[in-house]
Scaffold this motif. Structure first.
Motif, mmCIF file in Angstrom:
data_model
loop_
_atom_site.group_PDB
_atom_site.id
_atom_site.type_symbol
_atom_site.label_atom_id
_atom_site.label_comp_id
_atom_site.label_asym_id
_atom_site.label_seq_id
_atom_site.Cartn_x
_atom_site.Cartn_y
_atom_site.Cartn_z
ATOM 1 N N ARG A 159 -66.576 -38.254 -39.086
ATOM 2 C CA ARG A 159 -65.851 -38.126 -38.322
ATOM 3 C C ARG A 159 -67.212 -36.645 -36.665
ATOM 4 O O ARG A 159 -67.390 -37.390 -35.766
ATOM 5 C CB ARG A 159 -65.074 -36.823 -37.814
ATOM 6 N N ARG A 160 -68.281 -36.467 -37.666
ATOM 7 C CA ARG A 160 -68.861 -36.081 -37.670
ATOM 8 C C ARG A 160 -70.388 -36.448 -37.200
ATOM 9 O O ARG A 160 -71.493 -35.933 -36.690
ATOM 10 C CB ARG A 160 -69.235 -34.630 -37.780
ATOM 11 N N VAL A 161 -70.688 -37.695 -37.500
ATOM 12 C CA VAL A 161 -71.397 -38.734 -36.981
ATOM 13 C C VAL A 161 -71.903 -38.414 -35.148
ATOM 14 O O VAL A 161 -71.111 -38.920 -35.033
ATOM 15 C CB VAL A 161 -71.221 -40.083 -37.419
ATOM 16 N N PRO A 162 -72.702 -38.577 -34.516
ATOM 17 C CA PRO A 162 -72.926 -38.296 -33.250
ATOM 18 C C PRO A 162 -72.445 -40.136 -32.793
ATOM 19 O O PRO A 162 -71.673 -39.831 -31.886
ATOM 20 C CB PRO A 162 -74.306 -38.652 -32.599
ATOM 21 N N PHE A 203 -68.534 -39.819 -30.347
ATOM 22 C CA PHE A 203 -68.934 -40.741 -28.815
ATOM 23 C C PHE A 203 -68.275 -41.572 -28.868
ATOM 24 O O PHE A 203 -67.961 -42.266 -27.834
ATOM 25 C CB PHE A 203 -70.628 -41.262 -28.972
ATOM 26 N N ALA A 204 -68.437 -42.558 -29.848
ATOM 27 C CA ALA A 204 -66.308 -43.460 -30.139
ATOM 28 C C ALA A 204 -65.560 -43.128 -29.484
ATOM 29 O O ALA A 204 -65.109 -43.900 -28.745
ATOM 30 C CB ALA A 204 -67.661 -44.454 -30.871
ATOM 31 N N ARG A 205 -65.542 -42.024 -30.472
ATOM 32 C CA ARG A 205 -63.713 -41.370 -29.723
ATOM 33 C C ARG A 205 -64.437 -41.223 -28.264
ATOM 34 O O ARG A 205 -62.961 -41.848 -27.622
ATOM 35 C CB ARG A 205 -63.964 -40.092 -31.057
ATOM 36 N N ASP A 206 -64.636 -40.174 -27.895
ATOM 37 C CA ASP A 206 -65.274 -40.108 -26.580
ATOM 38 C C ASP A 206 -64.880 -41.561 -25.222
ATOM 39 O O ASP A 206 -63.977 -40.756 -24.564
ATOM 40 C CB ASP A 206 -66.434 -39.511 -26.268
ATOM 41 N N LEU A 207 -65.681 -42.021 -25.571
ATOM 42 C CA LEU A 207 -65.530 -43.805 -25.017
ATOM 43 C C LEU A 207 -63.991 -44.203 -24.812
ATOM 44 O O LEU A 207 -63.482 -44.851 -23.808
ATOM 45 C CB LEU A 207 -66.586 -45.055 -25.754
ATOM 46 N N VAL A 208 -63.455 -43.592 -26.568
ATOM 47 C CA VAL A 208 -61.935 -44.731 -25.544
ATOM 48 C C VAL A 208 -60.846 -43.855 -25.734
ATOM 49 O O VAL A 208 -60.529 -43.676 -24.763
ATOM 50 C CB VAL A 208 -61.238 -44.521 -27.707
ATOM 51 N N ALA A 209 -61.171 -42.456 -25.529
ATOM 52 C CA ALA A 209 -60.513 -41.639 -24.969
ATOM 53 C C ALA A 209 -60.464 -41.442 -23.516
ATOM 54 O O ALA A 209 -59.358 -40.712 -22.884
ATOM 55 C CB ALA A 209 -60.612 -39.543 -25.373
ATOM 56 N N ALA A 210 -61.524 -41.910 -23.635
ATOM 57 C CA ALA A 210 -61.894 -41.937 -21.601
ATOM 58 C C ALA A 210 -61.602 -43.011 -20.872
ATOM 59 O O ALA A 210 -61.435 -43.490 -19.781
ATOM 60 C CB ALA A 210 -63.946 -41.923 -21.484
ATOM 61 N N GLY A 211 -60.850 -44.161 -21.416
ATOM 62 C CA GLY A 211 -60.092 -45.402 -21.227
ATOM 63 C C GLY A 211 -61.371 -46.576 -21.222
ATOM 64 O O GLY A 211 -61.054 -47.267 -20.933
ATOM 65 N N ARG A 212 -62.831 -46.125 -22.008
ATOM 66 C CA ARG A 212 -63.841 -47.611 -21.181
ATOM 67 C C ARG A 212 -63.292 -48.208 -22.197
ATOM 68 O O ARG A 212 -63.214 -49.639 -21.515
ATOM 69 C CB ARG A 212 -64.832 -46.842 -22.134
ATOM 70 N N ASP A 215 -78.008 -35.128 -24.648
ATOM 71 C CA ASP A 215 -75.970 -35.258 -23.735
ATOM 72 C C ASP A 215 -74.792 -36.105 -25.192
ATOM 73 O O ASP A 215 -73.840 -35.695 -24.564
ATOM 74 C CB ASP A 215 -75.739 -35.562 -22.637
ATOM 75 N N HIS A 216 -75.739 -36.771 -26.019
ATOM 76 C CA HIS A 216 -74.610 -37.050 -27.046
ATOM 77 C C HIS A 216 -73.872 -36.145 -27.796
ATOM 78 O O HIS A 216 -74.704 -35.007 -28.678
ATOM 79 C CB HIS A 216 -75.047 -37.957 -27.547
ATOM 80 N N PRO A 217 -72.615 -37.082 -28.547
ATOM 81 C CA PRO A 217 -72.050 -34.970 -29.251
ATOM 82 C C PRO A 217 -73.286 -34.703 -30.274
ATOM 83 O O PRO A 217 -73.919 -35.711 -31.115
ATOM 84 C CB PRO A 217 -70.895 -36.084 -30.002
ATOM 85 N N TYR A 218 -73.614 -33.475 -30.735
ATOM 86 C CA TYR A 218 -74.442 -32.194 -31.848
ATOM 87 C C TYR A 218 -75.790 -32.646 -31.129
ATOM 88 O O TYR A 218 -75.976 -31.496 -32.325
ATOM 89 C CB TYR A 218 -73.765 -33.214 -32.763
ATOM 90 N N LEU A 219 -76.567 -33.436 -30.148
ATOM 91 C CA LEU A 219 -77.257 -33.782 -30.565
ATOM 92 C C LEU A 219 -78.199 -32.871 -30.067
ATOM 93 O O LEU A 219 -79.743 -33.054 -30.357
ATOM 94 C CB LEU A 219 -78.253 -35.281 -29.623
ATOM 95 N N ALA A 220 -77.946 -31.765 -29.186
ATOM 96 C CA ALA A 220 -78.647 -31.504 -27.957
ATOM 97 C C ALA A 220 -79.880 -30.082 -28.983
ATOM 98 O O ALA A 220 -81.189 -29.987 -28.175
ATOM 99 C CB ALA A 220 -78.096 -30.045 -27.128
ATOM 100 N N PRO A 221 -79.197 -29.464 -30.217
ATOM 101 C CA PRO A 221 -80.411 -29.037 -31.157
ATOM 102 C C PRO A 221 -81.319 -29.556 -31.356
ATOM 103 O O PRO A 221 -82.013 -29.380 -32.313
ATOM 104 C CB PRO A 221 -79.616 -28.625 -31.734
#
Length: 381
Positions: free
Chosen positions: A129-132, A136-145, A312-318
């Motif tokens: 689940r925590r592979v960026p 990100f795929a989850r986020d796109l689905v949740a956004a209706g893309r 800006d992708h999940p988890y990647l900022a640090p």
């Protein structure tokens, strides 16, 4: 941490690295690792940075200097250790699948719910689940893309058991592993499909097959890659599991879990088709996500590759500058980050033991369906 094999190494890396890259609200201390063999456990402690080692997990969870218990042992021990740790007031991270049976998973979920009333947290280690790219795929689905989900295909393909001379290990014995490919890697495919779509499976129909029924027994002190003895033992789990499922929206899903797919090393793949687009992810190309936008003009349509390395992708900022890839071990650092933050905030981490129980029910449904000539089997809860 209880256990110190392959998963112990991965979890240790997560505990070591997460505090150095993420600004955690609390700093975890790698206090003690527990194993059955004193010498091997001490060697693991030295190698992976644990302060101490022990052989009695019951004594360790009774200690006042232990706040978290991380369980990376075979599935037949999960329930006993997790329930005891939760009752002792310890936060618990438990590797997947949650247990070997639905009854064990239900007992663990009850213990987790009771502990949560005392602000004791628990989480299941579905790390992919925590592979960026997957997040990100989850986020796109949740956004209706990709619009309304119509079809899902998920498969986890490995080939490490192709050699009939490979020895019999605990992963091939039902009493220790619960199931074979179905629970070992199929559980990941189920969780990732549900995580990305935001929907749960409501029914399944499947078939399971054991391809090699006997294997050489391990000689004393011999690992998977070592020399096996002349004696043979019976494989009591599945080598291949194929099943279909129906999601809450009535969308259809197909799943395959096998450790006999020649040439595939660690191919966790998922493709989700919707009314306005599609997504595809492959763990063997874990920094990439394929995206198809069906709302674009016909002459411009086609899957495009997204390199998931932006800050800006999940988890990647640090992590590293854009374009510098992450690997398998980074998901375990993300897991530590999320678990520690949830403990500090007093929030309920996901996936929860209730999530783990649901996946256990899916696995059980597939097995019952296979035993009953692949009939459709409802999933409770």
């Amino acid at each position: 941490m209880v256990g110190h094999g392959f998963m112990g190494a991965a979890h240790s890396q997560g505990w070591r690295v997460a505090p150095r890259f993420f600004d955690l609200p609390r700093q975890p201390e790698m206090t003690v690792v527990v194993g059955r063999d004193a010498e091997a456990t001490a060697a693991s402690a030295r190698k992976w940075g644990w302060n101490d080692s022990a052989t009695d997990w019951r004594a360790v969870i009774a200690r006042n200097d232990i706040d978290i218990v991380d369980i990376v042992t075979p599935g037949d021990t999960h329930a006993e250790i997790a329930i005891a740790a939760l009752e002792a007031g310890k936060h618990v991270l438990c590797e997947k699948p949650l247990a070997n049976t639905v009854a064990e998973a239900e007992a663990m979920e009850r213990a987790a719910a009771a502990a949560a009333e005392r602000r004791i947290r628990s989480m299941v280690g579905f790390t992919y689940r925590r592979v960026p790219a997957a997040t990100f795929a989850r986020d796109l689905v949740a956004a209706g893309r990709i619009g309304r989900i119509r079809q899902v295909r998920a498969e986890y393909l490995q080939d490490w058991l192709m050699d009939a001379a490979a020895p019999l290990t605990w992963r091939l014995e039902k009493e220790h592993a619960g199931s074979g490919a179905l629970g070992d890697i199929g559980a990941h495919a189920v969780d990732l499909a549900e995580f990305i779509t935001g929907e749960r499976l409501t029914s399944v129909s499947g078939v399971m097959e054991t391809l090699i029924h006997e294997r050489p027994l391990l000689g004393e002190g011999v690992g998977l890659s070592g020399t096996a003895s002349a004696e043979r033992g019976r494989v009591t789990v599945d080598d291949v599991a194929l099943f279909t499922g129906r999601l809450e929206s009535s969308a259809l899903a197909s799943f395959e879990a096998t450790r006999f797919r020649t040439g595939r090393k660690n191919a966790l793949r998922i493709e989700i088709s919707g009314s306005e687009g599609a997504l595809a992810f492959d763990l063997e190309r874990m920094n990439e996500l394929e995206f198809y936008d069906a709302t674009q003009p016909g002459l411009e349509q086609g899957f495009r590759r997204i390199l998931v390395t932006e800050h800006d992708h999940p988890y990647l900022a640090p992590w590293w500058p854009t374009g510098h890839m992450l690997g398998y071990e980074h998901g375990f650092s993300h897991q530590v980050r999320d678990f520690v933050v949830a403990i500090d905030e007093g929030s309920a981490p996901r996936p929860s033991f209730a999530d783990g129980l649901h996946v256990q029910r899916v696995l059980d449904g597939v097995e019952r369906s296979s035993n009953a000539a692949s009939v459709w089997t409802p999933i409770a809860g």
